[in-house]
Design an enzyme around this catalytic site. Structure first.
Site, PDB file in Angstrom:
ATOM      1  N   ASP A  71      21.609 -54.575  -0.536  1.00  0.00           N
ATOM      2  CA  ASP A  71      20.708 -53.506  -0.095  1.00  0.00           C
ATOM      3  C   ASP A  71      21.458 -52.575   0.863  1.00  0.00           C
ATOM      4  OD1 ASP A  71      17.322 -53.266   0.109  1.00  0.00           O
ATOM      5  OD2 ASP A  71      18.524 -52.151   1.572  1.00  0.00           O
ATOM      6  N   HIS A  84      12.024 -54.808  -8.312  1.00  0.00           N
ATOM      7  CA  HIS A  84      13.155 -55.454  -7.647  1.00  0.00           C
ATOM      8  C   HIS A  84      12.669 -56.569  -6.742  1.00  0.00           C
ATOM      9  CE1 HIS A  84      11.832 -52.003  -5.233  1.00  0.00           C
ATOM     10  NE2 HIS A  84      12.169 -52.708  -4.165  1.00  0.00           N
TER      11      HIS A  84
HETATM   12  P1  5GP Z   1      11.138 -51.437  -1.521  1.00  0.00           P
HETATM   13  O1  5GP Z   1      10.563 -50.980  -0.234  1.00  0.00           O
HETATM   14  O2  5GP Z   1      10.903 -50.464  -2.657  1.00  0.00           O
HETATM   15  O3  5GP Z   1      10.709 -52.840  -1.878  1.00  0.00           O
HETATM   16  O4  5GP Z   1      12.688 -51.571  -1.288  1.00  0.00           O
HETATM   17  C1  5GP Z   1      13.647 -50.675  -1.749  1.00  0.00           C
HETATM   18  C2  5GP Z   1      14.952 -51.107  -1.160  1.00  0.00           C
HETATM   19  O5  5GP Z   1      15.990 -50.383  -1.786  1.00  0.00           O
HETATM   20  C3  5GP Z   1      15.067 -50.848   0.345  1.00  0.00           C
HETATM   21  O6  5GP Z   1      15.316 -52.061   1.029  1.00  0.00           O
HETATM   22  C4  5GP Z   1      16.235 -49.862   0.456  1.00  0.00           C
HETATM   23  O7  5GP Z   1      17.043 -50.093   1.576  1.00  0.00           O
HETATM   24  C5  5GP Z   1      16.980 -50.090  -0.851  1.00  0.00           C
HETATM   25  N1  5GP Z   1      17.675 -48.904  -1.344  1.00  0.00           N
HETATM   26  C6  5GP Z   1      17.162 -47.638  -1.478  1.00  0.00           C
HETATM   27  N2  5GP Z   1      18.082 -46.817  -1.999  1.00  0.00           N
HETATM   28  C7  5GP Z   1      19.197 -47.573  -2.199  1.00  0.00           C
HETATM   29  C8  5GP Z   1      20.498 -47.270  -2.727  1.00  0.00           C
HETATM   30  O8  5GP Z   1      20.801 -46.150  -3.118  1.00  0.00           O
HETATM   31  N3  5GP Z   1      21.390 -48.302  -2.778  1.00  0.00           N
HETATM   32  C9  5GP Z   1      21.079 -49.569  -2.351  1.00  0.00           C
HETATM   33  N4  5GP Z   1      22.037 -50.495  -2.447  1.00  0.00           N
HETATM   34  N5  5GP Z   1      19.857 -49.879  -1.870  1.00  0.00           N
HETATM   35  C10 5GP Z   1      18.939 -48.894  -1.785  1.00  0.00           C
END
Ligand code: 5GP
Ligand code: ZN
Length: 114
Positions: free
Chosen positions: A31, A101
């Site tokens: 992440d 995810h």
């Molecule tokens: P959500 O809140 O949708 O469950 O989590 C999305 C996750 O994706 C977050 O923890 C955020 O830090 C991660 N994330 C967002 N954009 C990117 C990216 O471009 N690369 C990586 N490696 N992680 C990302």
């Protein structure tokens, strides 16, 4: 693939990522904003926007993602001390990326949920 999806762009290699694990169905990567010392995302290689989009035929994919999460935990060395698996689904859960995810969180003692 969804051309507007960040995680699809990671899968095609258009956006960089730090690979942790990959196979035919799933991909795991670090992440970008870790909330624990180990914070890995496990995603399906196909674009699935929401967990409700998984029909019965694709149910095995969910089991596979969980198994990959366990492999990632073992490979990352967090298995013995324990870890947390999280799926944020929808606005109330704070979902930011609409590509299914699983968060693998570990390497620290986490508070009780809620
Ligand atoms: P959500 O809140 O949708 O469950 O989590 C999305 C996750 O994706 C977050 O923890 C955020 O830090 C991660 N994330 C967002 N954009 C990117 C990216 O471009 N690369 C990586 N490696 N992680 C990302
Ligand atoms: Zn996607």
């Amino acid at each position: 693939m969804d051309p507007n999806c960040i995680f699809c762009s990671i899968l095609t290699g258009d956006l960089p990522s730090a690979e942790v694990y990959g196979d035919d169905l799933a991909y795991a990567f670090a992440d970008i904003s870790p909330v624990t010392p180990t914070h890995v995302l496990v995603i399906p290689r196909e674009h699935v926007a929401a967990i409700e989009d998984i029909d019965q035929d694709r149910e095995p994919l969910l089991g596979h993602l969980l198994r990959v999460a366990a492999i990632v935990a073992q490979q990352s060395g967090i298995s013995r001390d324990g870890y947390r698996l999280v799926i944020n689904q929808g606005a109330n859960a704070g979902q930011m990326v609409d590509h299914l995810h699983l968060h693998v969180l570990g390497g620290a003692v986490m508070g009780r949920m809620g």
